[in-house]
Design a protein around this motif. Structure first.
Motif, PDB file in Angstrom:
ATOM      1  N   MET A 190      -6.042  14.141  53.361  1.00 54.46           N
ATOM      2  CA  MET A 190      -7.070  15.168  53.514  1.00 54.46           C
ATOM      3  C   MET A 190      -8.330  14.572  54.137  1.00 54.46           C
ATOM      4  O   MET A 190      -8.997  15.220  54.942  1.00 54.46           O
ATOM      5  CB  MET A 190      -7.395  15.834  52.180  1.00 54.46           C
ATOM      6  CG  MET A 190      -8.295  17.036  52.362  1.00 54.46           C
ATOM      7  SD  MET A 190      -8.335  18.126  50.965  1.00 54.46           S
ATOM      8  CE  MET A 190      -6.642  18.580  50.769  1.00 54.46           C
ATOM      9  N   ALA A 191      -8.662  13.321  53.784  1.00 53.69           N
ATOM     10  CA  ALA A 191      -9.819  12.655  54.389  1.00 53.69           C
ATOM     11  C   ALA A 191      -9.629  12.553  55.901  1.00 53.69           C
ATOM     12  O   ALA A 191     -10.557  12.797  56.671  1.00 53.69           O
ATOM     13  CB  ALA A 191     -10.014  11.273  53.768  1.00 53.69           C
ATOM     14  N   LYS A 192      -8.414  12.240  56.330  1.00 52.69           N
ATOM     15  CA  LYS A 192      -8.124  12.170  57.773  1.00 52.69           C
ATOM     16  C   LYS A 192      -8.271  13.540  58.421  1.00 52.69           C
ATOM     17  O   LYS A 192      -8.775  13.655  59.539  1.00 52.69           O
ATOM     18  CB  LYS A 192      -6.714  11.626  58.010  1.00 52.69           C
ATOM     19  CG  LYS A 192      -6.605  10.143  57.763  1.00 52.69           C
ATOM     20  CD  LYS A 192      -5.194   9.643  57.986  1.00 52.69           C
ATOM     21  CE  LYS A 192      -5.120   8.168  57.641  1.00 52.69           C
ATOM     22  NZ  LYS A 192      -3.776   7.638  57.697  1.00 52.69           N
ATOM     23  N   ARG A 193      -7.833  14.609  57.719  1.00 57.26           N
ATOM     24  CA  ARG A 193      -7.973  15.968  58.274  1.00 57.26           C
ATOM     25  C   ARG A 193      -9.438  16.360  58.413  1.00 57.26           C
ATOM     26  O   ARG A 193      -9.827  17.024  59.371  1.00 57.26           O
ATOM     27  CB  ARG A 193      -7.233  16.989  57.395  1.00 57.26           C
ATOM     28  CG  ARG A 193      -5.723  16.945  57.552  1.00 57.26           C
ATOM     29  CD  ARG A 193      -5.063  18.210  57.014  1.00 57.26           C
ATOM     30  NE  ARG A 193      -5.262  18.440  55.606  1.00 57.26           N
ATOM     31  CZ  ARG A 193      -4.409  18.102  54.643  1.00 57.26           C
ATOM     32  NH1 ARG A 193      -3.282  17.504  54.949  1.00 57.26           N
ATOM     33  NH2 ARG A 193      -4.678  18.377  53.380  1.00 57.26           N
ATOM     34  N   ILE A 194     -10.271  15.942  57.456  1.00 58.37           N
ATOM     35  CA  ILE A 194     -11.705  16.246  57.526  1.00 58.37           C
ATOM     36  C   ILE A 194     -12.322  15.551  58.735  1.00 58.37           C
ATOM     37  O   ILE A 194     -13.065  16.159  59.512  1.00 58.37           O
ATOM     38  CB  ILE A 194     -12.421  15.826  56.212  1.00 58.37           C
ATOM     39  CG1 ILE A 194     -11.949  16.723  55.057  1.00 58.37           C
ATOM     40  CG2 ILE A 194     -13.935  15.900  56.375  1.00 58.37           C
ATOM     41  CD1 ILE A 194     -12.393  16.247  53.682  1.00 58.37           C
ATOM     42  N   ILE A 195     -11.998  14.281  58.922  1.00 61.21           N
ATOM     43  CA  ILE A 195     -12.534  13.526  60.066  1.00 61.21           C
ATOM     44  C   ILE A 195     -12.022  14.112  61.378  1.00 61.21           C
ATOM     45  O   ILE A 195     -12.772  14.267  62.338  1.00 61.21           O
ATOM     46  CB  ILE A 195     -12.191  12.028  59.930  1.00 61.21           C
ATOM     47  CG1 ILE A 195     -12.972  11.434  58.755  1.00 61.21           C
ATOM     48  CG2 ILE A 195     -12.487  11.280  61.226  1.00 61.21           C
ATOM     49  CD1 ILE A 195     -12.572  10.035  58.362  1.00 61.21           C
ATOM     50  N   GLU A 196     -10.744  14.471  61.421  1.00 64.78           N
ATOM     51  CA  GLU A 196     -10.169  15.076  62.626  1.00 64.78           C
ATOM     52  C   GLU A 196     -10.866  16.395  62.954  1.00 64.78           C
ATOM     53  O   GLU A 196     -11.163  16.688  64.108  1.00 64.78           O
ATOM     54  CB  GLU A 196      -8.671  15.294  62.424  1.00 64.78           C
ATOM     55  CG  GLU A 196      -7.968  15.863  63.636  1.00 64.78           C
ATOM     56  CD  GLU A 196      -6.479  16.066  63.383  1.00 64.78           C
ATOM     57  OE1 GLU A 196      -5.968  17.135  63.752  1.00 64.78           O
ATOM     58  OE2 GLU A 196      -5.849  15.168  62.814  1.00 64.78           O
TER      59      GLU A 196
END
Length: 185
Positions: A145-151
């Protein structure tokens, strides 16, 4: 001159004229296409976006910038940052989009002019600037989810409010209720 020679001469002149006209027509069409390409590129370079800049800038308001402009250009168009602006909480390298709002937060100052170190301010995670590790530390947010937020930040731009985090797949009302007191923009 016999009639058939005159007819043959007229036919040859007509064929040469038709071939010449055809060649000229094709050449003129090609040159028009080639000449129109730079004009189309110039129009793309002249496209403007309008951005609303608020917060810690000298002259907040609407600014028009060339398409593909960065947040730093918008801040400069508004007269630069105020001395109280918290430039660490805004990504000045972010590419802006038409209709976007760019909010430059201001530092919270105590009576002496020094930055306040309120416990709640210190513990908040800025969803616009936090790295993957900081986002992963939030309740209910894992590495994926952290990667999705950054993306999302990289493709859509900065979050305009903390409620915008609900646009991330997997963050609904329940998870947002757990996050809202731990995040800021």
């Amino acid at each position: 001159m016999p009639v058939y020679k005159k007819s043959m001469l007229i036919l040859i002149v007509l064929v040469v004229a038709a071939l010449g006209g055809t060649y000229y027509g094709l050449y003129a069409t090609e040159s028009e296409v080639v000449e129109s390409l730079p004009v189309a590129q110039d129009l793309a370079a002249d496209r403007k976006i309008t951005v609303y800049v608020t917060g810690g800038v000298n002259k907040p308001g609407l600014v028009q910038l060339p398409e593909g402009a960065r947040a730093a250009e918008a801040v400069n168009a508004c007269g630069g940052l105020l001395p109280t602006a918290d430039s660490e909480k805004v990504n000045l390298a972010q590419t802006l989009k038409d209709g976007q709002q760019l909010r430059v937060p201001e530092r919270k100052l105590d009576g002496t002019g020094a930055r306040s170190q309120a416990k709640d301010d210190k513990d908040l995670v800025n969803i616009n600037t936090a790295d993957e590790k900081a986002l992963d530390s939030l309740p209910g947010v894992g590495p994926a989810m952290a990667k999705r937020i950054i993306e999302y930040r990289e493709t859509e731009g900065a979050f305009q409010s903390i409620e915008d985090i609900k646009k991330i797949k997997g963050i609904g009302e329940t998870k947002f209720a757990k996050l809202k007191d731990k995040i800021c923009i």
